[in-house]
Scaffold this motif. Structure first.
Motif, PDB file in Angstrom:
ATOM      1  N   ASP A   1      40.054 -14.610 -37.155  1.00 29.62           N
ATOM      2  CA  ASP A   1      39.048 -13.634 -36.738  1.00 29.62           C
ATOM      3  C   ASP A   1      38.409 -12.959 -37.945  1.00 29.62           C
ATOM      4  OD1 ASP A   1      39.487 -13.473 -33.654  1.00 29.62           O
ATOM      5  OD2 ASP A   1      41.495 -13.404 -34.528  1.00 29.62           O
ATOM      6  N   TYR A   2      39.208 -12.758 -39.007  1.00 29.60           N
ATOM      7  CA  TYR A   2      38.753 -12.032 -40.191  1.00 29.60           C
ATOM      8  C   TYR A   2      39.276 -12.719 -41.447  1.00 29.60           C
ATOM      9  CZ  TYR A   2      38.795  -8.712 -36.322  1.00 29.60           C
ATOM     10  OH  TYR A   2      38.647  -8.130 -35.092  1.00 29.60           O
TER      11      TYR A   2
ATOM     12  N   ASN B   1      29.918 -13.611 -44.685  1.00 32.83           N
ATOM     13  CA  ASN B   1      29.252 -12.701 -43.751  1.00 32.83           C
ATOM     14  C   ASN B   1      27.826 -13.144 -43.432  1.00 32.83           C
ATOM     15  OD1 ASN B   1      31.350 -10.973 -43.155  1.00 32.83           O
ATOM     16  ND2 ASN B   1      30.948  -9.625 -44.895  1.00 32.83           N
TER      17      ASN B   1
ATOM     18  N   TYR C   1      28.396 -15.717 -40.909  1.00 32.19           N
ATOM     19  CA  TYR C   1      28.858 -15.068 -39.671  1.00 32.19           C
ATOM     20  C   TYR C   1      27.684 -14.531 -38.858  1.00 32.19           C
ATOM     21  CZ  TYR C   1      31.007 -11.454 -36.730  1.00 32.19           C
ATOM     22  OH  TYR C   1      31.380 -10.663 -35.673  1.00 32.19           O
TER      23      TYR C   1
ATOM     24  N   TYR D   1      36.049  -9.103 -45.149  1.00 29.55           N
ATOM     25  CA  TYR D   1      36.280  -7.705 -45.503  1.00 29.55           C
ATOM     26  C   TYR D   1      37.078  -7.627 -46.793  1.00 29.55           C
ATOM     27  CZ  TYR D   1      34.948  -7.117 -40.666  1.00 29.55           C
ATOM     28  OH  TYR D   1      34.252  -7.170 -39.488  1.00 29.55           O
TER      29      TYR D   1
ATOM     30  N   PRO E   1      34.864 -16.361 -38.682  1.00 31.78           N
ATOM     31  CA  PRO E   1      35.404 -15.090 -39.187  1.00 31.78           C
ATOM     32  C   PRO E   1      34.363 -14.287 -39.958  1.00 31.78           C
ATOM     33  CG  PRO E   1      36.115 -16.903 -40.575  1.00 31.78           C
ATOM     34  CD  PRO E   1      35.402 -17.518 -39.409  1.00 31.78           C
ATOM     35  N   SER E   2      34.484 -12.974 -39.878  1.00 33.56           N
ATOM     36  CA  SER E   2      33.723 -12.088 -40.763  1.00 33.56           C
ATOM     37  C   SER E   2      34.643 -11.682 -41.905  1.00 33.56           C
ATOM     38  CB  SER E   2      33.230 -10.854 -39.994  1.00 33.56           C
ATOM     39  OG  SER E   2      34.281 -10.272 -39.239  1.00 33.56           O
TER      40      SER E   2
ATOM     41  N   VAL F   1      44.086 -12.390 -39.367  1.00 32.95           N
ATOM     42  CA  VAL F   1      43.473 -11.998 -40.638  1.00 32.95           C
ATOM     43  C   VAL F   1      43.878 -13.026 -41.685  1.00 32.95           C
ATOM     44  CG1 VAL F   1      43.436 -10.286 -42.482  1.00 32.95           C
ATOM     45  CG2 VAL F   1      43.449  -9.529 -40.100  1.00 32.95           C
TER      46      VAL F   1
ATOM     47  N   LYS G   1      44.890 -10.749 -33.197  1.00 29.24           N
ATOM     48  CA  LYS G   1      43.819 -11.213 -34.057  1.00 29.24           C
ATOM     49  C   LYS G   1      44.427 -11.789 -35.334  1.00 29.24           C
ATOM     50  CE  LYS G   1      40.166  -9.732 -31.687  1.00 29.24           C
ATOM     51  NZ  LYS G   1      39.096 -10.627 -31.214  1.00 29.24           N
TER      52      LYS G   1
ATOM     53  N   PHE H   1      35.929  -2.014 -40.733  1.00 29.54           N
ATOM     54  CA  PHE H   1      36.717  -2.987 -39.973  1.00 29.54           C
ATOM     55  C   PHE H   1      36.598  -2.687 -38.488  1.00 29.54           C
ATOM     56  CE2 PHE H   1      40.836  -5.107 -38.867  1.00 29.54           C
ATOM     57  CZ  PHE H   1      40.495  -6.342 -39.367  1.00 29.54           C
TER      58      PHE H   1
END
Length: 267
Positions: free
Chosen positions: A193-194, A207, A210, A246, A243-244, A11, A9, A258
């Motif tokens: 992905d993030y 978000n 997303y 965090y 992507p979301s 980040v 994934k 997560f």
């Protein structure tokens, strides 16, 4: 990139997150703290956290703790990280401005003047040697991350035109600050992905797009972005995953939760 890493994934790190990571890893390397050469990871991390907690300066302590917790989290995930060249540029200019403010503070310049610090004042106060040192430190962030056990992929650095065009499209759909829109666009082009960010507005907006927002307009924004990205990667819009976002706090909490378990990275 080897075959195993290609399935990890992705980040994506924003500028603030990269800054916190950088200042902690520089501190850790200087003091011989986790994760530099750590054997018993849990004990080494605990010792590093104690060393940071004992620092007198509250702001420095908080930034170092946030960097420590982010590095600790990422090093235990089966992921690789990416960041945008514009974040490195932001770090270069931000640290140069910081040097100039420190110089002015030592001369007794009133606090109220700092917010109006002009470009020519920064230029005259920061030496060529200081600028070269800042550039070397920023350029060294990738090596520091890899030395700490975090895999870094810099393969997306050559897609500047695509990123800038997409950043303009994003601001035609939803408001973001210029650099934030470039960072978000970079994460989209990288098919991340993030997105890890210390910016509350950016995290909330990403978000919402997303799918965590309830307003219908974000669904439309999501569909349009999927269509734009599919044209870049020559794929089906319905297969494009956004992507979301965090953030990692100084207490080691990941917000929101997560989706990858905090387990040790496989070799």
């Amino acid at each position: 990139m080897n075959e195993k890493q290609s399935f990890r994934k992705v980040v994506f790190l924003d500028t603030n997150t990269l800054h916190y990571i950088g200042i902690y890893l520089e501190y850790a390397k200087e003091k011989g703290l986790f994760p530099m050469g750590a054997k018993d990871t849990a004990k080494e991390k605990e010792a590093a956290a104690e060393a940071v907690t004992n620092l007198a300066e509250v702001v420095v302590r908080k930034g170092l703790k946030q960097g420590l917790e982010t590095v600790d989290f990422l090093s235990r995930q089966d992921v690789h990280v990416q960041f945008a060249p514009v974040s490195e540029l932001e770090l270069l200019t931000g640290r140069a401005r910081g040097k100039a403010i420190i110089s002015a503070a030592s001369e007794g310049v009133p606090d109220r003047m700092w917010s109006r610090f002009r470009e020519d004042e920064i230029r005259e106060r920061v030496t060529l040697t200081e600028l070269a040192d800042i550039k070397d430190r920023v350029n060294g962030l990738t090596s520091l991350l890899e030395e700490s056990g975090v895999a870094v992929n810099t393969g997306g650095h050559n897609r500047a035109n695509e990123v800038l065009e997409l950043a303009k499209e994003i601001n035609g759909l939803v408001y973001m600050e210029p650099v934030d829109s470039i960072i978000y666009a970079s994460s989209l082009v990288a098919q991340a992905d993030y997105l890890f960010t210390a910016d509350g507005y950016l995290k909330q907006t990403v978000n919402y797009i997303y799918g965590l927002g309830s307003e219908p307009r974000y669904e439309e924004i999501r569909k349009q972005l999927q269509q734009l990205i599919s044209q870049t990667i020559l794929g089906n819009p319905y297969d494009v995953e956004l992507p979301s976002a965090y953030s990692v706090t100084a207490d080691g909490e990941v917000r929101p939760n997560f989706p990858i378990s905090r387990t040790a990275c496989s070799a």
